[in-house]
Design an enzyme around this catalytic site. Structure first.
Site, PDB file in Angstrom:
ATOM      1  N   ASP A 159      28.663  29.811  29.158  1.00 57.87           N
ATOM      2  CA  ASP A 159      27.645  30.803  29.517  1.00 57.87           C
ATOM      3  C   ASP A 159      26.463  30.732  28.551  1.00 57.87           C
ATOM      4  O   ASP A 159      25.302  30.863  28.957  1.00 57.87           O
ATOM      5  CB  ASP A 159      28.262  32.199  29.504  1.00 57.87           C
ATOM      6  CG  ASP A 159      29.570  32.239  30.276  1.00 57.87           C
ATOM      7  OD1 ASP A 159      29.558  31.954  31.479  1.00 57.87           O
ATOM      8  OD2 ASP A 159      30.609  32.533  29.638  1.00 57.87           O
ATOM      9  N   HIS A 187      33.815  37.088  30.009  1.00 57.74           N
ATOM     10  CA  HIS A 187      33.388  35.965  30.848  1.00 57.74           C
ATOM     11  C   HIS A 187      33.596  36.381  32.308  1.00 57.74           C
ATOM     12  O   HIS A 187      34.606  36.069  32.921  1.00 57.74           O
ATOM     13  CB  HIS A 187      34.192  34.716  30.513  1.00 57.74           C
ATOM     14  CG  HIS A 187      33.869  33.559  31.421  1.00 57.74           C
ATOM     15  ND1 HIS A 187      32.650  32.928  31.404  1.00 57.74           N
ATOM     16  CD2 HIS A 187      34.596  32.946  32.377  1.00 57.74           C
ATOM     17  CE1 HIS A 187      32.650  31.964  32.295  1.00 57.74           C
ATOM     18  NE2 HIS A 187      33.815  31.957  32.909  1.00 57.74           N
TER      19      HIS A 187
END
Length: 323
Positions: A159, A187
């Site tokens: 990410d 996440h």
């Protein structure tokens, strides 16, 4: 040449494992002077596929590879492991909600946590890649009673890298010019890519972009990037996830010269509930992970940190019986 280290990869015949193993074997994770023994775990129905992967590893004749152990037995896979990458996980099936996914993976990561505790090196470093990664990591570490919580991490560097790439594109700069960005929390679709502290080419990122773009385009794009890739290619991120896992372990082991993002056990920094696995801005040195505690966060940031914290608390409560 150094003594070989043992690296365990679960789900080793899957797409991420396949994209990862050859780069580990070439030295990209721990350096070109570090020999390795690869201990590869798969479920019994995937053992034929795993044997094919082993044959390909053999056919590459990697000088650093001192042994390959394909197995469906956790006790063999985790024996003496110095590094563990928990990649294999139950994917979300049709009609499954997040709580169903948590429960399905709970049994997997409970067993793997216990096996790591019983068989791995006492200094083992564990990275959880399989989703939902933060809570799977919490389950694993809670079942490794003889190890320290800071030996377990979950992956948010994927990410982090996605955020760097999008910010660089928007500002017309190279990715190497982006510094001090961070991804906070889970996440999941609640993660928070923070730009308040980020710079691009030495200038504050928020001076180079419109705030509306940051709030309405940038943040949702990072939160939904995985789903976007699934829609485009028909399956989830593999090569980019493998790249992030390798980078995570390399930085953790060899050190970093800049801030990155990792899921670690909260000790209360930034008023995040202790004990959950939460992504923070971190740096690494001498095998240790240190949270960047220098950030000043405004109300916009704090609110989003709390949103993703609440989701992690809900996940923890859903699997409390496994902890």
């Amino acid at each position: 040449m150094k003594e070989p280290v043992r690296i365990t990869v679960t789900g080793a015949a899957g797409q991420i494992g396949y994209a990862m193993l050859f780069r580990i074997a070439s030295g990209e994770m721990l350096g070109i002077d570090q020999p390795v023994v690869l201990q590869l775990l798969e479920i019994p129905p995937a053992m034929d596929a795993l044997r094919g992967v082993v044959m390909e590893l053999q056919d590459c004749a990697f000088p650093l590879v001192r042994g390959v152990v394909p197995t469906s037995k956790p006790e063999e896979a985790f024996e003496g492991a110095d590094f563990v990458l928990l990649v294999g996980a139950r994917p979300r099936g049709p009609g499954m909600e997040r709580k169903d996914l948590l429960e399905a993976n709970g049994a997997i990561f409970t067993g793997q946590g216990k096996a790591i505790n019983d068989y791995a090196s006492r200094s083992v470093k564990v990275l959880v890649v399989g989703n939902p990664a933060n809570t799977n990591c919490l389950i694993a570490l809670q079942n490794a009673k003889d190890l320290q919580p800071d030996q377990f991490t979950s992956m948010t560097i994927l990410d982090h890298n996605r955020a760097i790439a999008l910010l660089a594109e928007q500002t017309g700069m190279h990715v190497a010019k982006v510094r001090n960005l961070a991804v906070w929390g889970n996440h999941s679709a609640t993660m928070f890519p923070e730009l308040l502290s980020a710079t691009v080419g030495g200038k504050p990122a928020l001076e180079l972009i419109e705030f509306d773009w940051y709030r309405d385009k940038f943040i949702p794009s990072i939160q939904q990037r995985g789903a976007e890739i699934i829609r485009a290619r028909g399956s989830s991120s593999a090569a980019s996830a493998a790249n992030a896992a390798i980078e995570h372990m390399r930085l953790w082991s060899l050190g970093s010269d800049s801030v990155t993002s990792m899921g670690i056990v909260s000790r209360g920094d930034y008023d995040i509930t202790e004990g959950i696995v939460y992504s923070f801005p971190v740096s690494c040195e001498a095998g240790k992970i240190e949270i960047d505690r220098s950030r000043s966060l405004d109300d916009f940031c704090v609110e989003r940190l709390q949103v993703t914290e609440r989701e992690l608390l809900e996940e923890r409560d859903a699997i409390k019986h496994l902890l």
